[in-house]
Design a protein around this motif. Structure first.
Motif, PDB file in Angstrom:
ATOM      1  N   ARG A 119     -29.612 119.059  61.613  1.00 58.38           N
ATOM      2  CA  ARG A 119     -30.370 119.920  62.504  1.00 58.38           C
ATOM      3  C   ARG A 119     -31.731 119.297  62.779  1.00 58.38           C
ATOM      4  N   ILE A 120     -32.228 119.495  63.992  1.00 57.85           N
ATOM      5  CA  ILE A 120     -33.569 119.038  64.331  1.00 57.85           C
ATOM      6  C   ILE A 120     -34.473 120.253  64.550  1.00 57.85           C
ATOM      7  N   ARG A 121     -35.771 120.007  64.585  1.00 58.48           N
ATOM      8  CA  ARG A 121     -36.783 121.022  64.910  1.00 58.48           C
ATOM      9  C   ARG A 121     -36.741 122.250  63.998  1.00 58.48           C
ATOM     10  N   GLN A 122     -36.420 122.066  62.762  1.00 59.42           N
ATOM     11  CA  GLN A 122     -36.502 123.201  61.852  1.00 59.42           C
ATOM     12  C   GLN A 122     -37.955 123.606  61.622  1.00 59.42           C
ATOM     13  N   GLN A 123     -38.847 122.650  61.759  1.00 56.41           N
ATOM     14  CA  GLN A 123     -40.286 122.885  61.763  1.00 56.41           C
ATOM     15  C   GLN A 123     -40.876 122.042  62.883  1.00 56.41           C
ATOM     16  N   PRO A 124     -42.007 122.469  63.492  1.00 56.81           N
ATOM     17  CA  PRO A 124     -42.590 121.662  64.571  1.00 56.81           C
ATOM     18  C   PRO A 124     -42.859 120.213  64.173  1.00 56.81           C
ATOM     19  N   ARG A 125     -43.297 119.990  62.944  1.00 59.68           N
ATOM     20  CA  ARG A 125     -43.625 118.622  62.526  1.00 59.68           C
ATOM     21  C   ARG A 125     -42.393 117.749  62.316  1.00 59.68           C
ATOM     22  N   ASP A 126     -41.204 118.341  62.394  1.00 53.91           N
ATOM     23  CA  ASP A 126     -39.975 117.538  62.342  1.00 53.91           C
ATOM     24  C   ASP A 126     -39.791 116.715  63.620  1.00 53.91           C
ATOM     25  N   GLY A 129     -35.970 102.597  64.489  1.00 56.03           N
ATOM     26  CA  GLY A 129     -35.782 102.486  63.053  1.00 56.03           C
ATOM     27  C   GLY A 129     -35.225 103.792  62.522  1.00 56.03           C
ATOM     28  N   VAL A 130     -34.641 103.737  61.333  1.00 56.27           N
ATOM     29  CA  VAL A 130     -34.120 104.948  60.691  1.00 56.27           C
ATOM     30  C   VAL A 130     -34.253 104.763  59.188  1.00 56.27           C
ATOM     31  N   GLU A 131     -34.682 105.828  58.509  1.00 60.12           N
ATOM     32  CA  GLU A 131     -34.846 105.765  57.058  1.00 60.12           C
ATOM     33  C   GLU A 131     -34.423 107.088  56.440  1.00 60.12           C
ATOM     34  N   ALA A 132     -33.881 107.009  55.246  1.00 57.97           N
ATOM     35  CA  ALA A 132     -33.469 108.201  54.521  1.00 57.97           C
ATOM     36  C   ALA A 132     -34.631 108.739  53.706  1.00 57.97           C
ATOM     37  N   SER A 133     -34.713 110.067  53.638  1.00 51.26           N
ATOM     38  CA  SER A 133     -35.736 110.729  52.828  1.00 51.26           C
ATOM     39  C   SER A 133     -35.085 111.933  52.160  1.00 51.26           C
ATOM     40  N   PRO A 134     -35.767 112.578  51.236  1.00 49.61           N
ATOM     41  CA  PRO A 134     -35.181 113.777  50.610  1.00 49.61           C
ATOM     42  C   PRO A 134     -34.845 114.884  51.610  1.00 49.61           C
ATOM     43  N   GLU A 135     -35.582 114.929  52.749  1.00 45.46           N
ATOM     44  CA  GLU A 135     -35.329 115.969  53.751  1.00 45.46           C
ATOM     45  C   GLU A 135     -34.176 115.630  54.687  1.00 45.46           C
ATOM     46  N   GLY A 136     -33.892 114.330  54.853  1.00 42.87           N
ATOM     47  CA  GLY A 136     -32.871 113.908  55.800  1.00 42.87           C
ATOM     48  C   GLY A 136     -33.151 112.524  56.331  1.00 42.87           C
ATOM     49  N   LEU A 137     -32.781 112.284  57.598  1.00 42.80           N
ATOM     50  CA  LEU A 137     -33.007 110.979  58.229  1.00 42.80           C
ATOM     51  C   LEU A 137     -34.195 111.062  59.184  1.00 42.80           C
ATOM     52  N   TRP A 138     -35.139 110.151  59.032  1.00 42.40           N
ATOM     53  CA  TRP A 138     -36.234 110.019  59.992  1.00 42.40           C
ATOM     54  C   TRP A 138     -35.857 108.927  60.989  1.00 42.40           C
ATOM     55  N   LEU A 139     -35.758 109.309  62.267  1.00 44.65           N
ATOM     56  CA  LEU A 139     -35.474 108.363  63.340  1.00 44.65           C
ATOM     57  C   LEU A 139     -36.758 108.114  64.115  1.00 44.65           C
ATOM     58  N   PHE A 179     -41.490 108.395  69.445  1.00 46.78           N
ATOM     59  CA  PHE A 179     -40.909 109.553  68.772  1.00 46.78           C
ATOM     60  C   PHE A 179     -40.702 109.252  67.291  1.00 46.78           C
ATOM     61  N   ARG A 180     -40.926 110.262  66.483  1.00 44.41           N
ATOM     62  CA  ARG A 180     -40.551 110.235  65.071  1.00 44.41           C
ATOM     63  C   ARG A 180     -39.927 111.595  64.786  1.00 44.41           C
ATOM     64  N   ILE A 181     -38.623 111.600  64.518  1.00 44.15           N
ATOM     65  CA  ILE A 181     -37.847 112.838  64.488  1.00 44.15           C
ATOM     66  C   ILE A 181     -37.074 112.929  63.174  1.00 44.15           C
ATOM     67  N   LEU A 182     -37.180 114.076  62.536  1.00 36.60           N
ATOM     68  CA  LEU A 182     -36.433 114.313  61.301  1.00 36.60           C
ATOM     69  C   LEU A 182     -35.125 115.020  61.626  1.00 36.60           C
ATOM     70  N   LEU A 183     -34.030 114.378  61.277  1.00 29.98           N
ATOM     71  CA  LEU A 183     -32.704 114.989  61.351  1.00 29.98           C
ATOM     72  C   LEU A 183     -32.369 115.485  59.945  1.00 29.98           C
ATOM     73  N   ARG A 184     -32.476 116.789  59.768  1.00 28.38           N
ATOM     74  CA  ARG A 184     -32.243 117.347  58.433  1.00 28.38           C
ATOM     75  C   ARG A 184     -30.747 117.388  58.144  1.00 28.38           C
ATOM     76  N   CYS A 185     -30.346 116.609  57.168  1.00 28.66           N
ATOM     77  CA  CYS A 185     -28.930 116.551  56.789  1.00 28.66           C
ATOM     78  C   CYS A 185     -28.852 116.394  55.271  1.00 28.66           C
ATOM     79  N   PRO A 186     -27.830 116.956  54.641  1.00 30.87           N
ATOM     80  CA  PRO A 186     -27.772 116.992  53.174  1.00 30.87           C
ATOM     81  C   PRO A 186     -27.451 115.660  52.521  1.00 30.87           C
ATOM     82  N   GLU A 187     -26.807 114.753  53.220  1.00 32.37           N
ATOM     83  CA  GLU A 187     -26.373 113.499  52.606  1.00 32.37           C
ATOM     84  C   GLU A 187     -26.943 112.310  53.363  1.00 32.37           C
TER      85      GLU A 187
END
Length: 362
Positions: free
Chosen positions: A27-34, A315-325, A138-146
């Motif tokens: 999911r995207i945009r769960q918070q504005p800063r995502d 670029g894309v990187e994994a974080s505890p919250e999900g993937l940052w694109l 753009f820097r976008i957090l895709l919140r995903c569990p894995e």
């Protein structure tokens, strides 16, 4: 009553460039800063002049909300306020505004608007106008569990997009509540009756133009003509922006494969450059599918839009919250066109586009 063709925008109905590559759930945009968007200006303010350029960070606000606040609190005529582009509401964004230099001493009024921070201000000889930007980062957090497990999957898709280009679909922000704006635009075109401000009429007409462009792009993808040109195409050079009509497709297609040129699609109107031959037949096919003709758009200016855009600095990187694109897009391109390839669905499912009628790209 006017008989309507199927005009509702459905982002999931369009073909993908990478259908064989599985998408990433999330999911995207769960918070504005995502969802972070940083405008890249076409030029820097000169340091002197009649206009004040103000670099603003905003969170949870549309561009128009800031513009209207400046208009009302400072008593500035709306026509005197300039922006280069519109930015999302459900995001953390940075962009430039311009206003007459005589208001420089009253900039502190912006701190009365929650979610706004002034980053810098400088003088310039001319007002900022729509389109005066190179693009957006753009820097976008895709919140995903894995996230660690699907990192390689996202990298593969983004690498392919960087090689072939991103399908230049107009995204959900262009089409309003439930994708219904093209219906209103169609009625406006056919019946000419709508008691709304001029900016809204223009937006609704543009949403219909955009839907027809998306249909044309989808047709080219289905025909295997995404990264190719055909006879009569109006092609554009990516380095200079120059346009030309393709006379010999076999001679030009090696350049298309090298991403030096691309076909452009129609935003129908009175002054756009018309395709010829087989390329025009495809455009006619799109119009006929909606019971429309070129003459129906005689009141619109018209333009041409690239079938694809380059994906740069990605670029894309994994974080505890999900993937940052992260990536850079040229002006007029939609980040949702990138995200739908990565996610293999409409990334805005959930209705955030419903609240952002005015937040469309050019």
């Amino acid at each position: 009553m006017l008989e309507l063709p199927e005009l509702r925008f459905d982002f999931n109905a369009y073909p993908y460039l990478t259908p064989e590559l599985p998408g990433v759930e999330g999911r995207i945009r769960q918070q504005p800063r995502d969802f972070q968007v940083y405008e890249v200006p076409a030029y820097s303010p000169a340091g002197q002049g009649e206009h004040l350029f103000v670099h603003i960070e905003k969170e949870g606000l549309t561009t128009r909300a800031v513009l209207e606040f400046l208009r009302d609190r400072l008593g500035i005529g709306e026509a005197q306020i300039g922006v280069a582009g519109l930015k999302d509401k459900h995001a953390l964004t940075r962009q430039w505004f311009s206003l007459p230099a005589r208001y420089q001493s009253r900039l502190e009024v912006l701190y009365e608007l929650p979610g706004v921070r002034v980053l810098e201000a400088a003088l310039h000889p001319h007002k900022l106008r729509v389109g005066h930007l190179l693009g957006n980062r753009f820097r976008i957090l895709l919140r995903c569990p894995e996230a660690p497990q699907v990192l390689a999957r996202a990298e593969t898709i983004l690498h392919r997009l960087a090689q072939q280009g991103v399908p230049n679909y107009y995204g959900p922000q262009r089409f309003g509540l439930g994708g219904q704006n093209p219906i209103r635009g169609y009625r406006l075109l056919k019946e000419g009756r709508l008691h709304s401000p001029p900016w809204l009429k223009k937006f609704l007409s543009a949403s219909l133009q955009s839907l027809l462009f998306n249909h044309w792009l989808a047709l080219r993808l289905e025909m295997g003509l995404f990264d190719q040109v055909i006879e009569g195409d109006v092609a554009k050079k990516h380095d200079t922006g120059g346009e030309f009509v393709v006379q010999d497709a076999a001679a030009e297609n090696p350049r298309a494969q090298r991403f030096e040129i691309s076909a452009t699609g129609p935003l129908f109107g009175k002054k756009y450059r018309e395709a010829q031959g087989p390329a025009r037949v495809l455009e006619d096919q799109v119009l006929q599918g909606y019971g429309l003709s070129r003459q129906d758009f005689a009141a619109r200016r018209g333009d041409r839009r690239l079938i694809r855009f380059p994906l740069r600095d990605w670029g894309v990187e994994a974080s505890p919250e999900g993937l940052w694109l992260s990536f850079f897009l040229p002006k007029g391109a939609y980040a949702t066109a990138v995200l739908r390839e990565v996610m293999k669905r409409n990334p805005e499912e959930g209705g955030l586009e419903d609240e952002a009628l005015e937040e469309a790209g050019p």
